[in-house]
Design an enzyme around this catalytic site. Structure first.
Site, PDB file in Angstrom:
ATOM      1  N   GLU A 103       0.808  -1.222   0.000  1.00  0.00           N
ATOM      2  CA  GLU A 103       0.000   0.000   0.000  1.00  0.00           C
ATOM      3  C   GLU A 103       0.841   1.272   0.000  1.00  0.00           C
ATOM      4  O   GLU A 103       0.418   2.301  -0.505  1.00  0.00           O
ATOM      5  CB  GLU A 103      -0.969   0.003   1.189  1.00  0.00           C
ATOM      6  N   PHE A 144     -11.451  -7.940  13.638  1.00  0.00           N
ATOM      7  CA  PHE A 144     -10.358  -8.360  12.764  1.00  0.00           C
ATOM      8  C   PHE A 144     -10.033  -7.240  11.774  1.00  0.00           C
ATOM      9  O   PHE A 144     -10.913  -6.707  11.117  1.00  0.00           O
ATOM     10  CB  PHE A 144     -10.745  -9.641  12.011  1.00  0.00           C
ATOM     11  N   GLN A 145      -8.780  -6.898  11.698  1.00  0.00           N
ATOM     12  CA  GLN A 145      -8.284  -5.826  10.830  1.00  0.00           C
ATOM     13  C   GLN A 145      -8.947  -4.489  11.127  1.00  0.00           C
ATOM     14  O   GLN A 145      -9.139  -3.678  10.231  1.00  0.00           O
ATOM     15  CB  GLN A 145      -8.421  -6.209   9.359  1.00  0.00           C
ATOM     16  N   LYS A 205     -17.664  -1.503   6.075  1.00  0.00           N
ATOM     17  CA  LYS A 205     -18.144  -2.445   5.067  1.00  0.00           C
ATOM     18  C   LYS A 205     -19.669  -2.446   4.960  1.00  0.00           C
ATOM     19  O   LYS A 205     -20.209  -2.574   3.860  1.00  0.00           O
ATOM     20  CB  LYS A 205     -17.622  -3.848   5.411  1.00  0.00           C
ATOM     21  N   MET A 223      24.232   9.509   2.125  1.00  0.00           N
ATOM     22  CA  MET A 223      24.010  10.758   2.844  1.00  0.00           C
ATOM     23  C   MET A 223      24.294  10.574   4.339  1.00  0.00           C
ATOM     24  O   MET A 223      24.833  11.475   4.989  1.00  0.00           O
ATOM     25  CB  MET A 223      22.573  11.241   2.622  1.00  0.00           C
TER      26      MET A 223
HETATM   27  C1  LIG Z   1      12.491   5.847   5.230  1.00  0.00           C
HETATM   28  C2  LIG Z   1      13.768   6.529   5.576  1.00  0.00           C
HETATM   29  N1  LIG Z   1      14.616   5.968   6.464  1.00  0.00           N
HETATM   30  C3  LIG Z   1      15.784   6.580   6.751  1.00  0.00           C
HETATM   31  C4  LIG Z   1      16.130   7.765   6.173  1.00  0.00           C
HETATM   32  C5  LIG Z   1      17.453   8.455   6.524  1.00  0.00           C
HETATM   33  N2  LIG Z   1      18.305   8.522   5.309  1.00  0.00           N
HETATM   34  C6  LIG Z   1      18.398   9.631   4.550  1.00  0.00           C
HETATM   35  S1  LIG Z   1      19.378   9.434   3.211  1.00  0.00           S
HETATM   36  C7  LIG Z   1      19.756   7.849   3.674  1.00  0.00           C
HETATM   37  C8  LIG Z   1      20.670   7.009   2.829  1.00  0.00           C
HETATM   38  C9  LIG Z   1      20.148   6.773   1.482  1.00  0.00           C
HETATM   39  O1  LIG Z   1      20.998   5.861   0.820  1.00  0.00           O
HETATM   40  P1  LIG Z   1      20.867   5.653  -0.720  1.00  0.00           P
HETATM   41  O2  LIG Z   1      19.455   5.472  -1.108  1.00  0.00           O
HETATM   42  O3  LIG Z   1      21.793   4.580  -1.163  1.00  0.00           O
HETATM   43  O4  LIG Z   1      21.285   7.056  -1.322  1.00  0.00           O
HETATM   44  P2  LIG Z   1      22.743   7.763  -1.346  1.00  0.00           P
HETATM   45  O5  LIG Z   1      22.734   8.774  -0.263  1.00  0.00           O
HETATM   46  O6  LIG Z   1      23.770   6.710  -1.149  1.00  0.00           O
HETATM   47  O7  LIG Z   1      22.801   8.393  -2.681  1.00  0.00           O
HETATM   48  C10 LIG Z   1      19.101   7.508   4.852  1.00  0.00           C
HETATM   49  C11 LIG Z   1      19.215   6.216   5.527  1.00  0.00           C
HETATM   50  C12 LIG Z   1      15.202   8.318   5.261  1.00  0.00           C
HETATM   51  N3  LIG Z   1      15.417   9.497   4.655  1.00  0.00           N
HETATM   52  N4  LIG Z   1      14.049   7.686   4.966  1.00  0.00           N
END
Ligand SMILES: Cc1ncc(C[n+]2csc(CCOP(=O)(O)OP(=O)(O)O)c2C)c(N)n1
Ligand SMILES: [Mg+2]
Lengths: 592, 186
Positions: A60, A122-123, A172, A490
Site C-alpha cells: 500500500e 479483525f483488521q 463495510k 548521505m
Molecule cells: C524511510 C527513511 N529511512 C531513513 C532515512 C534516513 N536517510 C536519509 S538518506 C539515507 C541514505 C540513502 O541511501 P541511498 O538510497 O543509497 O542514497 P545515497 O545517499 O547513497 O545516494 C538515509 C538512511 C530516510 N530518509 N528515509
C-alpha cells in the site's frame, strides 16, 4: 431542467457503487490500490466497469507514492483504495509525505462494519485517529446517505487552497447498504473556500519594492507548481521582464526554466553557492509559494539579514511561521502574480536598472566559484558525471524525473535541468526513502509515452522494490537509474563530517545482483562501472522498450557539496575542495 | 478599542501590528473557535495543540447552535506573540473550523468560569469558610455537618483567589469548568 437533472443525478444504489460512481463523476481515470476484506464490495464494483483503471500494487505504501507521482505530474488528485487495518497503516508514510509536500490525494480505506467499530475486530484500526495528523482532513462515513457527498467533499478539500491528502474511511456495511447518490454539483457547498486573490493594496506595496530594489531575488517554491501551469508562465514573464534573478527550492524546480536568463540555481543546504549568497545578500526577497523550510534558511538569526521580505502563500499558517516577513500576501501564487504584473505594467514597468546591473555583476562573480566542480576520474564513475551524462543524453526528450532520498537526490537536483513544471517528482518535506520508484510508476501510468527515470540510491530503491511486479504487470517502461555507492551515502557523509568518521551501519551489505533481479521480473538489467561505457549503457536504457534496472556502480566515498551544515548561515557554506574537519560544531550536530 | 479604532495587537498580518514580532514575552490569550460539531473535531483541535507543542491552559466545548451543528471551543493558551499568531493560523486552516477569534486582542470581552469547591471542617474554620464564600458571592449547593460544596462563578483569577483562601480552611476537592468567553458589546 433542474428537476430533470436532479432525477438523473440522484439515484438509489449501494455504497460500493456510489464510490465508483463518485470517482467517475470526479473525472478519475485511475486508482492505485490493493484489495482486502473490508473493501471487497468496492472491488466487486470495480470489476464490473471499464471507465476507471485499477493499478494493483504490491504494497500500500507503493500505491500512495504512485498516486503522488501521478498527481505531481498531472496536477490532478491521485486516488488510492486500500483495505482496513494493515492496508490503512501501510498507507500512512505516503500520506505524511503528501501532506508535507502539499500533494492532492484522495485515499479511500475500508473499515470494519459500523457495529463492530471499537471491538478490536479483525483488521480494525482507528484509521481516522491514526491519520488525523497526516491528512489535510479525514472522514469516517457511518451512513450510506452521506457517502457520495463526503467523497465529493474529499476531492474539494484535497484540491482547494494548499493541496494535500485526505482520507475517507468507509465501513463495510456502509458499502453494502443502499442510499441516494448525489452528483458533485448537488453536494452541499463546502464552507472551505480558501481565498485565492491577494490583497491589492499589498500587491501594490510589493510593486513599489520591486521598482526600487537594488538586489532583488525571486525565491520560488512548490506552491508555484501547485498553482498550475499558468503560475509558472506568469513567473517566467515577470522574472524575464524585470530581469530579476530566480532561485528555487527543491520542490519548485521547473517552474522557472533552468535555461532561463534569470535562473541562478537551486538554493538551500545543497543549493548553489551563487543562489545561497544571493539570498543572503539581497535587499528584496520575494518568496513565491515556498515556506522558509529549515533546509533553506540555515541559522534563522543570520538568514538574509539585509533584506525586506515579501511572502506570497495560499496558506496563512506558512506566513511568519519561521521567518518574520515585512509584507505578507495571502493568496494563490497564480492569481497574485497576475495582479502583480498588471499593476507593475500599469505603473510603467520600472526597475532599478543601475542597481540590478551591479547585482548581476556580483552574482556573476559568485558563479565563477563553479561550486559544482568535482574531480572526475577515468577509472571510476563519479555520480556527478553519471548525472551529467544522463542530462546530456535525455535533455531534448519528453522526460520526467523522480528520485529517492539521499546524495543522489541532491546531485540530481544540482545536475539535471528542468524546463517545465510537473517534470520533477521528489520527496522534499518528509525525505521518504522508497518514494521514487513507485512515484515513477505513477508518472508513467499518467504519461505512457514519456521517458520516466527514477534517479535512485541503492538503499532507497530497495525500500519499495516489490513494485517491480507492478511495473511488469502494467507494462510501465520505467527506468531505474541507481547510483550504487554501496553506502547509505548521505548518512555516511554526515558521519564523516559530524561523527568522527565512525561509519555506524551506513553501508549497503548483501546487495542483490541487480541484473539478475531485473531478469527475474522480466525487466532488462544493465550494470555499468566504467566511465567509458556509460554513454552506451545510458542509451541502451533509454532505447529499451520496457522497464530497466540500471546498476550504475559509482565512487563510494563521494560527498555532496556545496553543503550548508545545519545551524550555519548561508555564507558559511562548505565547498567541494574545502577542509571539512571541524566544520560542524556541537551546536549544529543536534540538528538534522 | 482605542479612539483611533486601531485594534490593540490585531494580527501580525495587519499593518497596525503594534507588537514586537521577536518578543520572547509569554502572553495569555483566550481564543474562541467556532467549529462544525462533527465527529473528531475536538480531537483535531487538541491534536493540533499537542502535535505542535502549544499550551492549553483551559478548554471548554459545547454545541451552541443545535440546528447548524456548530460548537464553540474556548481555549486559553499561552505563548509568545508569534506563537499565538501561529496557533490562530493553524486553527484557521482546519477544515471544520469556521472562525477563530482572539478575544484578548479583539477589543474587550467577558470571561467566566464556574467552579465547585468542597471544604470540610468544623468550628471556627467552618464559619470562616462560609463568611468568605459570602464575600465572593459563592453559593452553598450542598452541605453536611462537616462539609460544604460551594459554587462560584467569575474570572479565573477570582476563582484562584477563592481557592487560595479555602485551602487552609479544609479544601478537599475542586472541579472547574474552564473559561467561557464572549466579546463585549453588540
Ligand atoms: C524511510 C527513511 N529511512 C531513513 C532515512 C534516513 N536517510 C536519509 S538518506 C539515507 C541514505 C540513502 O541511501 P541511498 O538510497 O543509497 O542514497 P545515497 O545517499 O547513497 O545516494 C538515509 C538512511 C530516510 N530518509 N528515509
Ligand atoms: Mg547509496
Amino acid at each position: 431542467m433542474k428537476m430533470m437533472e436532479m432525477r438523473t443525478m440522484s439515484r438509489q444504489m449501494t455504497g460500493a457503487k456510489m464510490v465508483v460512481q463518485a470517482l467517475k463523476d470526479q473525472g478519475v481515470d485511475v486508482v492505485f490500490g490493493y484489495p482486502g476484506g473490508a473493501v471487497l464490495p468496492i472491488y466487486d464494483e470495480i470489476f464490473q466497469q471499464n471507465d476507471i483503471r485499477h493499478i494493483l500494487v504490491r504494497h500500500e505504501q507503493g500505491a500512495v507514492h504512485m498516486a503522488e507521482g501521478y498527481a505531481r505530474s498531472t496536477g490532478k488528485p491521485g486516488v488510492v483504495l486500500v483495505t482496513s487495518g494493515p492496508g490503512a497503516t501501510n498507507a500512512v508514510t505516503g500520506m505524511t509525505d503528501a501532506l508535507l509536500d502539499s500533494i492532492p490525494l484522495v485515499v479511500l480505506t475500508g473499515q470494519v462494519p459500523t457495529f463492530m467499530i471499537g471491538t478490536d475486530g479483525f483488521q480494525e484500526a482507528d484509521t481516522v485517529g491514526i491519520t488525523r495528523p497526516c491528512t489535510k482532513h479525514n472522514w469516517l462515513v457511518k451512513d450510506t446517505e452521506k457517502l457520495s457527498e463526503t467523497i465529493h467533499q474529499a476531492f474539494h478539500v484535497a484540491t482547494r487552497g494548499r493541496p494535500g491528502p485526505v482520507l475517507v474511511d468507509i465501513p463495510k456495511d456502509v458499502q453494502f447498504a443502499t442510499g441516494t447518490y448525489r452528483g458533485p454539483r448537488e453536494a452541499v457547498a463546502s464552507h472551505y473556500q480558501p481565498k485565492v486573490k491577494g490583497d491589492l493594496a499589498k500587491i501594490t506595496e510589493l510593486v513599489e519594492l520591486i521598482e526600487t530594489a537594488e538586489r532583488p531575488i525571486f525565491y520560488t517554491g512548490g506552491g508555484v507548481v501547485n498553482s498550475g501551469p499558468g503560475a509558472s508562465q506568469l513567473l517566467r514573464e515577470l522574472a524575464d521582464a524585470t530581469g530579476f534573478p530566480v532561485t528555487s527550492t527543491l520542490m519548485g524546480l521547473g517552474a522557472y526554466p533552468a535555461s532561463g536568463k534569470g535562473w541562478i540555481g537551486m538554493l538551500g543546504m545543497h543549493g548553489l553557492y551563487e543562489a545561497n549568497l544571493a539570498m543572503h545578500d539581497c535587499d528584496l526577497m520575494i518568496n513565491l509559494g515556498a515556506r522558509f523550510d529549515d533546509r533553506i534558511t540555515g541559522r534563522i538569526a543570520d538568514f538574509s539579514p539585509k533584506s525586506k521580505k515579501a511572502h506570497v502563500d495560499i496558506d496563512p499558517s506558512s506566513i511568519n511561521k519561521v521567518i518574520h516577513v515585512d509584507l505578507a500576501i495571502t493568496g494563490d501564487v497564480g492569481h497574485v502574480l497576475e495582479d502583480l504584473l498588471k499593476v507593475w505594467k500599469s505603473r510603467g514597468r520600472k526597475v532599478n536598472k543601475e542597481g540590478l546591473a551591479k547585482w548581476w555583476g556580483q552574482i556573476e562573480q559568485w558563479k565563477l566559484k563553479k561550486c559544482l566542480t568535482y574531480k572526475n576520474s577515468d577509472k571510476v564513475i563519479k555520480p556527478q558525471y553519471a548525472l551529467e551524462r544522463l542530462e546530456a543524453l535525455t535533455k531534448g526528450r519528453d522526460r520526467y524525473i523522480t528520485t529517492e532520498v539521499g546524495q543522489h537526490q541532491m546531485w540530481a537536483a544540482q545536475f539535471l535541468g528542468f524546463e517545465a513544471p510537473n517534470r520533477w517528482m521528489t520527496s522534499g518535506g518528509l525525505g521518504t526513502m522508497g518514494y521514487g520508484f513507485p512515484a515513477s510508476i505513477g508518472v508513467q501510468i499518467a504519461h505512457p509515452d514519456a521517458l520516466v527515470i527514477n534517479v535512485a540510491g541503492e538503499a532507497s530503491w530497495l525500500m519499495n522494490m516489490q513494485e517491480m511486479g507492478t511495473a511488469t504487470q502494467f507494462r510501465t517502461p520505467v527506468k531505474q537509474f541507481i547510483l550504487n555507492n554501496e553506502r547509505l551515502g548521505m548518512v555516511r557523509q554526515w558521519q564523516q563530517l559530524l561523527h568522527g568518521e565512525r561509519y555506524s551501519h551506513s553501508w549497503s551489505e548483501s546487495l542483490p545482483d541487480f541484473v539478475k533481479l531485473a531478469e527475474a521480473f522480466g525487466w532488462k538489467g544493465i550494470q555499468c562501472k566504467d566511465p567509458k561505457d556509460l554513454d552506451d549503457a545510458i542509451m541502451a536504457m533509454i532505447e529499451y522498450d520496457g522497464p530497466v534496472l540500471f546498476d550504475c556502480l559509482v565512487e563510494k566515498h563521494e560527498n555532496c557539496f556545496p553543503m550548508i551544515p545545519s545551524g550555519k548561515p548561508h555564507n558559511e557554506m562548505l565547498l567541494g575542495d574545502a577542509s571539512t574537519e571541524g566544520a560542524i560544531q556541537a551546536g549544529g550536530a543536534v540538528l538534522v | 478599542m482605542s479612539a483611533l479604532k486601531i485594534k490593540k495587537g490585531s494580527t501580525s498580518h495587519s499593518a497596525y501590528d503594534l507588537r514586537d514580532p521577536f518578543a520572547e514575552v509569554m502572553e495569555t490569550h483566550t481564543l474562541a473557535v467556532l467549529v462544525d460539531n462533527e465527529a473528531g473535531v475536538l480531537a483535531r483541535v487538541i491534536g493540533l495543540f499537542s502535535g505542535r507543542g502549544y499550551n492549553i491552559e483551559s478548554l471548554t466545548v459545547a454545541e451552541v447552535d443545535h440546528e447548524g451543528h456548530r460548537s464553540r471551543i474556548t481555549v486559553v493558551t499561552t505563548g509568545t506573540a508569534p506563537v499565538i499568531e501561529q496557533i490562530k493560523a493553524q486553527l484557521g486552516r482546519l477544515v471544520p473550523v469556521h472562525d477563530v477569534h482572539d478575544l484578548t486582542v479583539e477589543g474587550p470581552s467577558v470571561e467566566r468560569e464556574l467552579a465547585l469547591f468542597k471544604v470540610s471542617g468544623a468550628g471556627e474554620k467552618r464559619v470562616e469558610a462560609l463568611r468568605l464564600a459570602d464575600i465572593f458571592r459563592a453559593n452553598v449547593v450542598d452541605s453536611t455537618l462537616e462539609s460544604f460544596v460551594f459554587e462560584i462563578t467569575g474570572t479565573p483569577e477570582k476563582i484562584d483567589a477563592f481557592a487560595e483562601l479555602m485551602r487552609p480552611l479544609g479544601l478537599v476537592d475542586v472541579a472547574r469548568t474552564g473559561v467561557a468567553a464572549l466579546a463585549r458589546g453588540a
